[in-house]
Design a protein around this motif. Sequence first.
Motif, mmCIF file in Angstrom:
data_model
loop_
_atom_site.group_PDB
_atom_site.id
_atom_site.type_symbol
_atom_site.label_atom_id
_atom_site.label_comp_id
_atom_site.label_asym_id
_atom_site.label_seq_id
_atom_site.Cartn_x
_atom_site.Cartn_y
_atom_site.Cartn_z
ATOM 1 N N ALA A 146 0.829 -1.214 0.000
ATOM 2 C CA ALA A 146 0.000 0.000 0.000
ATOM 3 C C ALA A 146 0.863 1.264 0.000
ATOM 4 C CB ALA A 146 -0.936 0.001 1.202
ATOM 5 N N LEU A 147 2.062 1.200 0.588
ATOM 6 C CA LEU A 147 2.992 2.333 0.577
ATOM 7 C C LEU A 147 3.686 2.467 -0.783
ATOM 8 C CD1 LEU A 147 4.806 1.704 3.983
ATOM 9 C CD2 LEU A 147 3.083 3.453 3.523
ATOM 10 N N ILE A 148 3.858 1.345 -1.448
ATOM 11 C CA ILE A 148 4.627 1.327 -2.691
ATOM 12 C C ILE A 148 3.792 1.821 -3.879
ATOM 13 C CG2 ILE A 148 5.864 -0.187 -4.307
ATOM 14 C CD1 ILE A 148 6.739 -1.823 -1.862
ATOM 15 N N ILE A 149 2.497 1.574 -3.875
ATOM 16 C CA ILE A 149 1.641 1.961 -5.005
ATOM 17 C C ILE A 149 1.732 3.464 -5.305
ATOM 18 C CG2 ILE A 149 -0.748 2.067 -5.860
ATOM 19 C CD1 ILE A 149 0.515 -0.761 -5.903
ATOM 20 N N PRO A 150 1.573 4.365 -4.302
ATOM 21 C CA PRO A 150 1.720 5.802 -4.607
ATOM 22 C C PRO A 150 3.134 6.151 -5.090
ATOM 23 C CG PRO A 150 0.715 5.483 -2.446
ATOM 24 C CD PRO A 150 1.168 4.143 -2.928
ATOM 25 N N PHE A 151 4.134 5.474 -4.542
ATOM 26 C CA PHE A 151 5.511 5.688 -4.982
ATOM 27 C C PHE A 151 5.648 5.328 -6.459
ATOM 28 C CE2 PHE A 151 9.464 3.314 -5.875
ATOM 29 C CZ PHE A 151 10.326 4.396 -5.958
ATOM 30 N N LEU A 152 5.077 4.186 -6.864
ATOM 31 C CA LEU A 152 5.165 3.747 -8.255
ATOM 32 C C LEU A 152 4.494 4.740 -9.197
ATOM 33 C CD1 LEU A 152 4.448 -0.061 -7.855
ATOM 34 C CD2 LEU A 152 6.635 0.995 -8.456
ATOM 35 N N LYS A 153 3.354 5.282 -8.787
ATOM 36 C CA LYS A 153 2.654 6.268 -9.616
ATOM 37 C C LYS A 153 3.525 7.502 -9.824
ATOM 38 C CE LYS A 153 -1.993 4.783 -8.464
ATOM 39 N NZ LYS A 153 -3.198 5.041 -7.694
ATOM 40 N N LYS A 154 4.128 7.988 -8.738
ATOM 41 C CA LYS A 154 4.995 9.160 -8.837
ATOM 42 C C LYS A 154 6.242 8.848 -9.662
ATOM 43 C CE LYS A 154 7.253 12.749 -6.131
ATOM 44 N NZ LYS A 154 7.593 13.265 -4.801
ATOM 45 N N LEU A 155 6.777 7.640 -9.505
ATOM 46 C CA LEU A 155 7.962 7.220 -10.254
ATOM 47 C C LEU A 155 7.664 7.232 -11.755
ATOM 48 C CD1 LEU A 155 10.874 6.115 -9.812
ATOM 49 C CD2 LEU A 155 9.879 3.826 -9.835
ATOM 50 N N ASN A 156 6.513 6.683 -12.143
ATOM 51 C CA ASN A 156 6.129 6.654 -13.561
ATOM 52 C C ASN A 156 5.868 8.050 -14.111
ATOM 53 O OD1 ASN A 156 6.241 3.862 -14.301
ATOM 54 N ND2 ASN A 156 4.495 3.510 -12.970
ATOM 55 N N LEU A 157 5.320 8.942 -13.294
ATOM 56 C CA LEU A 157 5.084 10.319 -13.738
ATOM 57 C C LEU A 157 6.389 11.106 -13.852
ATOM 58 C CD1 LEU A 157 1.905 11.283 -11.661
ATOM 59 C CD2 LEU A 157 2.064 11.058 -14.149
ATOM 60 N N THR A 158 7.302 10.878 -12.918
ATOM 61 C CA THR A 158 8.563 11.620 -12.887
ATOM 62 C C THR A 158 9.537 11.149 -13.964
ATOM 63 O OG1 THR A 158 8.264 11.853 -10.495
ATOM 64 C CG2 THR A 158 10.433 12.382 -11.366
ATOM 65 N N PHE A 159 9.559 9.836 -14.213
ATOM 66 C CA PHE A 159 10.483 9.263 -15.204
ATOM 67 C C PHE A 159 9.693 8.431 -16.224
ATOM 68 C CE2 PHE A 159 12.669 9.477 -11.053
ATOM 69 C CZ PHE A 159 13.604 10.450 -11.362
ATOM 70 N N PRO A 160 8.847 9.075 -17.032
ATOM 71 C CA PRO A 160 7.960 8.321 -17.923
ATOM 72 C C PRO A 160 8.672 7.492 -18.988
ATOM 73 C CG PRO A 160 7.877 10.664 -18.446
ATOM 74 C CD PRO A 160 8.696 10.522 -17.190
ATOM 75 N N LYS A 161 9.897 7.834 -19.317
ATOM 76 C CA LYS A 161 10.627 7.103 -20.353
ATOM 77 C C LYS A 161 11.412 5.913 -19.809
ATOM 78 C CE LYS A 161 10.980 11.059 -23.403
ATOM 79 N NZ LYS A 161 11.843 12.036 -24.060
ATOM 80 N N THR A 162 11.438 5.765 -18.490
ATOM 81 C CA THR A 162 12.182 4.670 -17.873
ATOM 82 C C THR A 162 11.200 3.595 -17.413
ATOM 83 O OG1 THR A 162 13.826 6.269 -17.108
ATOM 84 C CG2 THR A 162 13.909 4.075 -16.133
ATOM 85 N N PRO A 163 11.249 2.406 -18.027
ATOM 86 C CA PRO A 163 10.333 1.342 -17.619
ATOM 87 C C PRO A 163 10.559 0.939 -16.161
ATOM 88 C CG PRO A 163 11.559 0.727 -19.601
ATOM 89 C CD PRO A 163 12.140 1.999 -19.102
ATOM 90 N N VAL A 164 9.468 0.588 -15.495
ATOM 91 C CA VAL A 164 9.528 0.111 -14.111
ATOM 92 C C VAL A 164 9.055 -1.331 -14.104
ATOM 93 C CG1 VAL A 164 8.641 0.398 -11.767
ATOM 94 C CG2 VAL A 164 9.129 2.413 -13.180
ATOM 95 N N LYS A 165 9.862 -2.203 -13.520
ATOM 96 C CA LYS A 165 9.534 -3.626 -13.439
ATOM 97 C C LYS A 165 9.492 -4.028 -11.970
ATOM 98 C CE LYS A 165 11.634 -4.353 -17.894
ATOM 99 N NZ LYS A 165 10.532 -4.342 -18.773
ATOM 100 N N ARG A 166 8.730 -5.055 -11.662
ATOM 101 C CA ARG A 166 8.581 -5.516 -10.275
ATOM 102 C C ARG A 166 9.199 -6.904 -10.124
ATOM 103 N NH1 ARG A 166 4.430 -3.047 -7.371
ATOM 104 N NH2 ARG A 166 5.713 -3.675 -5.607
ATOM 105 N N VAL A 167 9.745 -7.154 -8.931
ATOM 106 C CA VAL A 167 10.320 -8.457 -8.599
ATOM 107 C C VAL A 167 9.877 -8.828 -7.187
ATOM 108 C CG1 VAL A 167 12.482 -9.677 -8.097
ATOM 109 C CG2 VAL A 167 12.339 -8.215 -10.088
ATOM 110 N N ASP A 168 9.444 -10.057 -7.037
ATOM 111 C CA ASP A 168 9.044 -10.580 -5.730
ATOM 112 C C ASP A 168 10.211 -10.409 -4.767
ATOM 113 O OD1 ASP A 168 8.271 -12.085 -3.524
ATOM 114 O OD2 ASP A 168 7.539 -13.761 -4.717
#
Length: 136
Positions: A70-92
């Motif tokens: 729940a803490l990471i979801i808002p971070f991910l949204k901001k990350l995608n908005l701030t660096f839209p050209k850099t893909p974000v991938k998730r790892v368990d």
Amino acid sequence: MGRLLAIDYGKIRTGIAITDELKLIASGLTTVNTKELFSFLNSYLSKEKVDAIIVGEPKQMNNTPSESEALIIPFLKKLNLTFPKTPVKRVDERFTSKIAFQSMIDSGLGKKQRKNKALIDEISATIILQTYLDQK
């Protein structure tokens, strides 16, 4: 050719790891205060080419998201908005903190050094990144 950057996101501290330019070896980079994370990322990404950002995905044993997601979801949204050209991938990231702590013991670090939570976060980010590399 760019690097891969991994993030072990935390409420207080965030561990960061990076690959070499050939994307073969994951190495711990640093741990930053989470409040200063975007400042750090802006600075780092302006100097280094990063092909993707790998973010740990905390899961419970039954494969459902853990409470910290729940803490990471808002971070991910901001990350995608701030660096839209850099893909974000998730790892368990299950067990990364335990694996990090065990690796500190295995490498011979003393009790005082093993209590360094910043070091555990950095090692955890390295494990997340190495997991991603191993899966590719």
